[in-house]
Design a protein around this motif. Sequence first.
Motif: not given
Length: 525
Positions: A156-163, A188-202
């Motif tokens: 497992t790694s990074n909660g299942g997110d690629a980035i 067993g996989f999650d998101g490929l590109f996830d943003m949460k908890d105050n992520v901006q300008y991406v």
Amino acid sequence: MKRAVALRLLAAGAAAATAAAIGMALPMTQASAAVGAATGFASVNGGTTGGAGGATVRATTGTAIHTALCTRASSSTPIIIEVVGTINHGNTAKVSGNSCNTAAGVIELKEISNVTIIGVGGGAVFDQLGIHIRDSSNIIIQNVTVRNVKKSGSPTSNGGDAIGMESTVRNIWVDHVTLEASGGESEGFDGLFDMKDNVQYVTLSYAILRNSGRGGLIGSSESDRSNGFITFHHNYYSNIDSRTPLLRGGVAHIYNNYYENLHESGINSRAGAKAKVDSNYFKDSKDILGTFYTSEAGTWQTSGNILDNVTWSAVGSENNPAGPSMPSTTTVSIPYSYSLDGASCVPAIVRQTAGANTGLQTSNGSCTPQSPPASPSRTASPSASPSPSRSTTPSPSPSTSQPTGTNLSIGAGADGSSKGGGTSYGNVLDGSMTTFWSPSGTTGEISIKWSSAKSISRINIREASGATGLIGAWQVVNADTGAVLKSGSGAGVITFSATSLKKITFKITSASGTPKVAEYETYAL
């Protein structure tokens, strides 16, 4: 001598050879940086330059990447890390230092800034190991593949997110990457590109996201609305169940992406989100835009998109698809310049340019790929105050010459998105210049329709007396398929490739006042 840390730094001459032999690290004699300049929302808020101007090191292991971060003078000292080969759990250990905060089993970009990670040589693959960005800013990730990152099972790694990004993250540019999984959540996989908890300008640009249950999200829950100002452009989403992306609050600009085989839903605007959806191509997909799986609605502004074999589900209490015509429900202001390819060429241009190891080519805004600069160095810095204008390839103005032939609108039907008081859809095909249709505002759409298909190659939009010159930007849309046949500005005769259809829509997207369309004529030749 076996090296304890597989970190190699390129330098010239005997000094570099000696360093390699004893495991030392020396800066490269000539630094490189990310190729090109950040686009989209990553170009504002001071811009995204990554490690430009810093030392360049080369890494062949995850431990070496961590070591490069941890041996900087400070957590904000610029650095460019060139990655070659396969990074995996077996070669990624935690490294400690005053300028880093790393962890084993994940590439940890935590509490740092001014970093570029770029794949070089034969390519860089992060295998079953994700890239985690937390409490950080000014990061560039370019030309890498991240695959098969799991949140359950092993490893497992990074909660299942690629980035994955979370917790006060600013100015991230992810470009020319390939993000993929070998299945969905049940595997067993999650998101490929996830943003949460105050992520901006991406900005996510020229990326491939494929073979996954979830493309990615902005916001971890309906209450996590602190994220936003995200741009997605020239990306290829293929064989994805949902979340392309899922938006919870905030603003997203989604343009010139190619979507193919979205199985359950696509762009899911929820919880007050605002999505500007420009000139994308959707193929063989379901519910490509709307609010899904919640009663907390989001909104969207659409223009120029092509729908190729798209299906829609029924409206329900927690299901509000935007189709089939995808009318706009909000307006979104974009604070940066960008070049917009026509949706019809998006599949071809994205196939040529998107993903890792494709030459870092980009579109020139006229549906033609262009190679990156000969040198990988970048000297230009994004402006902190970008122009609010959008740079697009202008379309020729319509002709004012009256067409010849039979006006096929006579005897046809008409409908539209709205109508001002005292006006009628039927006024545009009654042969009279004294009657007219007006939208209820400055934008709207008016359609001509037939019971059987007609081949149409020209239309003539005639404004009523006293209202000439009000129509600004427009699109001519094949209402049967959603395909944009032509775009431009100003009323008059508009010519395009002959198309067989039952309904053709003239969509006014800007005007200097309330338009008055007296006649909407259609012609076969």
